[in-house]
Design a protein around this motif. Structure first.
Motif, PDB file in Angstrom:
ATOM      1  N   LYS A   1       0.841  -1.199   0.000  1.00 23.21           N
ATOM      2  CA  LYS A   1       0.000   0.000   0.000  1.00 23.21           C
ATOM      3  C   LYS A   1       0.878   1.252   0.000  1.00 23.21           C
ATOM      4  O   LYS A   1       1.969   1.252   0.563  1.00 23.21           O
ATOM      5  N   THR A   2       0.398   2.308  -0.620  1.00 23.68           N
ATOM      6  CA  THR A   2       1.113   3.586  -0.568  1.00 23.68           C
ATOM      7  C   THR A   2       1.010   4.158   0.846  1.00 23.68           C
ATOM      8  O   THR A   2       0.154   3.742   1.645  1.00 23.68           O
ATOM      9  N   ALA A   3       1.850   5.127   1.157  1.00 19.05           N
ATOM     10  CA  ALA A   3       1.785   5.779   2.461  1.00 19.05           C
ATOM     11  C   ALA A   3       0.411   6.413   2.680  1.00 19.05           C
ATOM     12  O   ALA A   3      -0.169   6.331   3.775  1.00 19.05           O
ATOM     13  N   LEU A   4      -0.134   7.021   1.635  1.00 19.80           N
ATOM     14  CA  LEU A   4      -1.471   7.627   1.736  1.00 19.80           C
ATOM     15  C   LEU A   4      -2.517   6.563   2.073  1.00 19.80           C
ATOM     16  O   LEU A   4      -3.358   6.770   2.967  1.00 19.80           O
ATOM     17  N   GLU A   5      -2.455   5.422   1.397  1.00 16.95           N
ATOM     18  CA  GLU A   5      -3.423   4.338   1.660  1.00 16.95           C
ATOM     19  C   GLU A   5      -3.299   3.819   3.095  1.00 16.95           C
ATOM     20  O   GLU A   5      -4.309   3.536   3.743  1.00 16.95           O
ATOM     21  N   MET A   6      -2.070   3.707   3.596  1.00 17.60           N
ATOM     22  CA  MET A   6      -1.887   3.233   4.974  1.00 17.60           C
ATOM     23  C   MET A   6      -2.482   4.213   5.977  1.00 17.60           C
ATOM     24  O   MET A   6      -3.125   3.802   6.949  1.00 17.60           O
ATOM     25  N   ILE A   7      -2.289   5.508   5.744  1.00 17.13           N
ATOM     26  CA  ILE A   7      -2.837   6.526   6.653  1.00 17.13           C
ATOM     27  C   ILE A   7      -4.366   6.504   6.596  1.00 17.13           C
ATOM     28  O   ILE A   7      -5.040   6.548   7.632  1.00 17.13           O
ATOM     29  N   GLU A   8      -4.922   6.408   5.389  1.00 13.91           N
ATOM     30  CA  GLU A   8      -6.382   6.352   5.234  1.00 13.91           C
ATOM     31  C   GLU A   8      -6.967   5.114   5.908  1.00 13.91           C
ATOM     32  O   GLU A   8      -8.002   5.186   6.582  1.00 13.91           O
ATOM     33  N   THR A   9      -6.292   3.961   5.732  1.00 12.37           N
ATOM     34  CA  THR A   9      -6.755   2.703   6.354  1.00 12.37           C
ATOM     35  C   THR A   9      -6.752   2.816   7.866  1.00 12.37           C
ATOM     36  O   THR A   9      -7.708   2.420   8.546  1.00 12.37           O
TER      37      THR A   9
END
Length: 285
Positions: free
Chosen positions: A270-278
């Motif tokens: 996952k991208t860093a953005l996806e990890m933060i959103e998750t």
């Protein structure tokens, strides 16, 4: 196939155990914990295992085919023997495969290096055990930054000594996906994988947090010396040195490494953005 997970009550161990349960069912996952009742929430058989006690593991690893050793959180000089206690017990019990949660980083050049160096010694001990093995070198978790986000918001900034170094962050959930595959699939045997995502700077991390949380954080760089003093004052000698060492490592690009995550997990990280959103979505559930 019975798979045991050490430190099953901890944040990483429990996340990996839960992933394995979804893959092979509760009856095939055994949790090992120093205090078994603390891991009962997993809903699987829990056995006692103190890393300092080889006898515990001689009992805990009976009938186990594959073993995940979650790296000890103790002081670096104590970890090597703790891990050897588990490896020796695995050999005695005829365990067929060991997966180990190691770490990326530099074993020589910063205050975090003793931790990396102790992990490298355990990697060698596992490779020399005669048991099939697979090693993951974990990236720096993104979760501590996200757990700290209220503090960042209060101060209006991210402050550390990483400067413009890049860090290839990961998350415990991403690691769980990789380790379950590494344990279950023979094609990973005798491989060492860097389990990391995309490298980002602290400035980029601030921008991503702003995007997800609607904040206006900025990044302010400290000198290595100032940040070490500040962290030791806040967290004490041992933990303060470790944490400041991580950021010194980021500054020197010790955590900016090529990722093997897709090879291990069978899908891109996952991208860093996806990890933060998750992470934010999971908190809101």
């Amino acid at each position: 196939m019975k798979i045991a997970v050490t430190a099953a009550n901890g944040q990483l161990g429990s996340t990996i155990a839960k992933q394995l349960i979804t893959e092979i069912g509760t009856e095939n996952v055994i949790g090992i914990a120093r205090t078994p009742q603390k891991a009962e929430f997993l809903g699987v058989e829990i056995r006692k295992g103190d890393y300092n006690n080889r006898e515990d593991f001689l009992m805990a690893l009976k009938g186990i085919e594959a073993l995940l050793i979650v790296s000890s959180m103790d002081e670096p000089q104590k970890r090597i023997q703790q891990h050897r206690n588990i490896i020796d017990a695995a050999k005695t019990n005829g365990v067929k495969k060991i997966a180990y949660t190691s770490i990326v980083g530099d074993s020589e050049k910063n205050a975090f290096s003793p931790v990396v160096k102790s992990n490298r010694q355990t990697e060698e001990d596992i490779k020399n055990s005669g048991i099939n093995w697979v090693i993951g070198r974990n990236g720096i978790y993104i979760e501590p930054d996200l757990e700290y986000v209220d503090h960042y918001i209060t101060s209006g900034e991210i402050y550390n000594s990483a400067a413009d170094g890049k860090c290839a962050y990961t998350s415990r959930e991403e690691l769980a996906v990789a380790y379950s595959k590494m344990l279950l699939e023979d094609k990973h045997n005798k491989q060492i994988y860097n389990l990391v995502g995309q490298p980002i700077t602290q400035e980029q991390l601030a921008e991503l947090l702003n995007q997800v949380y609607g904040t206006k954080l900025v990044y302010r760089a400290a000198s290595v010396e100032d940040y070490l003093l500040e962290r030791k004052g806040e967290l004490g000698e041992f933990l303060g040195t470790i944490i400041s060492g991580i950021y010194e490592g980021i500054r020197n690009n010790a955590f900016n490494v090529t990722s093997n995550f897709e090879q291990a997990a069978g899908r891109p990280h996952k991208t860093a953005l996806e990890m933060i959103e998750t992470y934010k979505k999971n908190l809101e559930k």
